[in-house]
Design an enzyme around this catalytic site. Structure first.
Site, PDB file in Angstrom:
ATOM      1  N   GLU A  26     -26.386   7.724  -1.218  1.00  0.00           N
ATOM      2  CA  GLU A  26     -25.554   6.260  -1.176  1.00  0.00           C
ATOM      3  C   GLU A  26     -25.827   5.728   0.233  1.00  0.00           C
ATOM      4  O   GLU A  26     -26.065   4.365   0.427  1.00  0.00           O
ATOM      5  CB  GLU A  26     -24.217   6.280  -1.418  1.00  0.00           C
ATOM      6  CG  GLU A  26     -24.006   6.536  -2.892  1.00  0.00           C
ATOM      7  CD  GLU A  26     -22.494   6.443  -3.250  1.00  0.00           C
ATOM      8  OE1 GLU A  26     -21.923   5.507  -2.566  1.00  0.00           O
ATOM      9  OE2 GLU A  26     -21.981   6.909  -4.447  1.00  0.00           O
ATOM     10  N   ARG A  64     -23.736   1.074  -7.862  1.00  0.00           N
ATOM     11  CA  ARG A  64     -23.794   1.095  -6.388  1.00  0.00           C
ATOM     12  C   ARG A  64     -25.059   0.290  -6.026  1.00  0.00           C
ATOM     13  O   ARG A  64     -26.046   0.756  -5.171  1.00  0.00           O
ATOM     14  CB  ARG A  64     -23.991   2.635  -5.883  1.00  0.00           C
ATOM     15  CG  ARG A  64     -22.834   3.492  -6.541  1.00  0.00           C
ATOM     16  CD  ARG A  64     -21.483   2.878  -5.957  1.00  0.00           C
ATOM     17  NE  ARG A  64     -20.257   3.708  -6.397  1.00  0.00           N
ATOM     18  CZ  ARG A  64     -19.561   3.483  -7.224  1.00  0.00           C
ATOM     19  NH1 ARG A  64     -19.902   2.473  -7.971  1.00  0.00           N
ATOM     20  NH2 ARG A  64     -18.732   4.181  -7.680  1.00  0.00           N
ATOM     21  N   SER A 101     -18.571   9.511  -0.400  1.00  0.00           N
ATOM     22  CA  SER A 101     -19.513  10.363  -1.526  1.00  0.00           C
ATOM     23  C   SER A 101     -20.914   9.885  -0.719  1.00  0.00           C
ATOM     24  O   SER A 101     -21.394   8.880  -0.754  1.00  0.00           O
ATOM     25  CB  SER A 101     -19.188   9.644  -2.855  1.00  0.00           C
ATOM     26  OG  SER A 101     -17.902   9.846  -3.279  1.00  0.00           O
TER      27      SER A 101
END
Length: 351
Positions: free
Chosen positions: A347, A164, A251
């Site tokens: 995130e 990520r 998420s």
């Protein structure tokens, strides 16, 4: 180039948080950026690059000049014996692009179905799901430097992909000595086009536990790309709320990684913890499991809450502010750290 004033950003962020862009320019190609940099009233202004808004938390009106990326287009560049190369405009919807590649007979992205956001945002986050990451299917991208107006191209190595992570998430930094620029491109590069490499022959990626369960349920041992696509869509739909119905950013936290020794210690205290050995020897822990174990599923702070079906997802229960989302996220981080000694990393970008 048209500079729009006081534009509502509620339709342009998947949390549905109410906020405005004081000024917004829709970027449909290099021309708008070149014009912007040539305008003495706009050149040098702080900018904020906005794609699909699926990975941001807005905590107020955006004072920086918002560059809304709307570069369109999809085409096949090469259909050779070893791979198909497709080029996609940064403003195209990611899921629609995955479906388009399958419709054209070019599999390889099916595991990445239903990831929200735009194609241009996919390399920034190095999106991934069900055993496949963007870097596994990446060829190159075109971007433009927001300081100089010069276009440039990056390959996978230059994008510095990680979990990520990419070069686009790190700000340019002056070196400690010599004053040379660092490699970070956050806020400096605007991605225009992304090229994806779909390998031949196609090989299914079906090791992920949820896909294994689908194989067992259906009795299909050799699924087609379309079947995997349909399975991923069904799995994600069952776990994750539709942002058009319940505001969310998917998420919210990264799955943390620990050493084998740390994992063994946690298992001794929490035998049921969900964990996955990684190729580099580390162990990835399921952030959703950690959050659920701390009792957060279904809980709320103001109008921001933890989704009842998946503790990894924070939702807007109606009228939530960015401040409420951030407060909830920090409370979750504190709980997980106090119980497991693990720091969860969000995130989404907080704006």
């Amino acid at each position: 180039m048209v500079v729009e004033q006081n534009v509502s950003l509620a339709p342009h962020n998947s949390f549905g948080i109410v906020a405005k862009a004081r000024e917004l320019v829709r970027v449909r190609g290099e021309a708008e950026v070149v014009q912007l940099l040539a305008d003495p009233a706009l050149a040098g202004r702080p900018t904020f690059i906005l794609g699909g808004g699926s990975n941001i938390v807005l905590t107020g009106d955006v004072r920086a000049l918002v560059l809304k990326v709307e570069v369109a287009g999809r085409r096949v560049l090469d259909d050779g014996p070893r791979a198909t190369i497709v080029e996609v405009g940064a403003g195209e919807n990611w899921h629609d692009t995955v479906a388009w590649t399958l419709d054209q007979g070019f599999p390889g992205l099916e595991n990445l179905a239903m990831i929200p956001g735009t194609v241009g945002a996919s390399p920034v986050q190095n999106v991934g799901a069900y055993g496949v990451e963007l870097q596994d299917r990446f060829e190159s991208l075109d971007a433009i430097d927001l300081q100089t107006g010069r276009p440039f191209t990056l390959d996978a190595t230059q994008c510095a992909f990680g979990y990520r992570d990419s070069v686009f998430k790190h700000p340019p930094a002056d070196a400690a000595e010599g004053g040379s620029r660092g490699m970070g491109l956050a806020g400096r590069a605007l991605i225009l086009r992304v090229r994806l490499r779909l390998p031949k022959p196609w090989k299914p990626v079906i090791d992920y536990a949820d896909l294994q369960r689908k194989m067992a349920e259906t009795g299909i041992r050799h699924p087609t790309p379309r079947q995997i696509f349909d399975w991923v869509c069904a799995i994600r739909s069952a776990k994750l709320p539709d942002p058009r119905v319940i505001g969310n950013a998917g998420s919210f936290f990264k799955n943390p990684t620990v050493t084998p020794e740390q994992c063994t210690d946690i298992i001794a205290r929490e035998p049921g913890i969900v964990h996955y050995p990684m190729p580099d020897g580390s162990v990835k822990l399921a952030a959703g499991w950690l959050i659920d174990a701390c009792g957060w599923k279904g809980k709320s702070v103001g109008n921001a809450g933890v989704y009842e079906k998946q503790a990894l997802v924070l939702v807007n229960r109606g009228g939530a502010t960015g401040g409420e989302v951030v407060t909830l996220a920090r409370a979750i981080q504190t709980s997980v750290y106090e119980r497991f000694g693990i720091r969860l990393e969000p995130e989404p970008v907080v704006v």
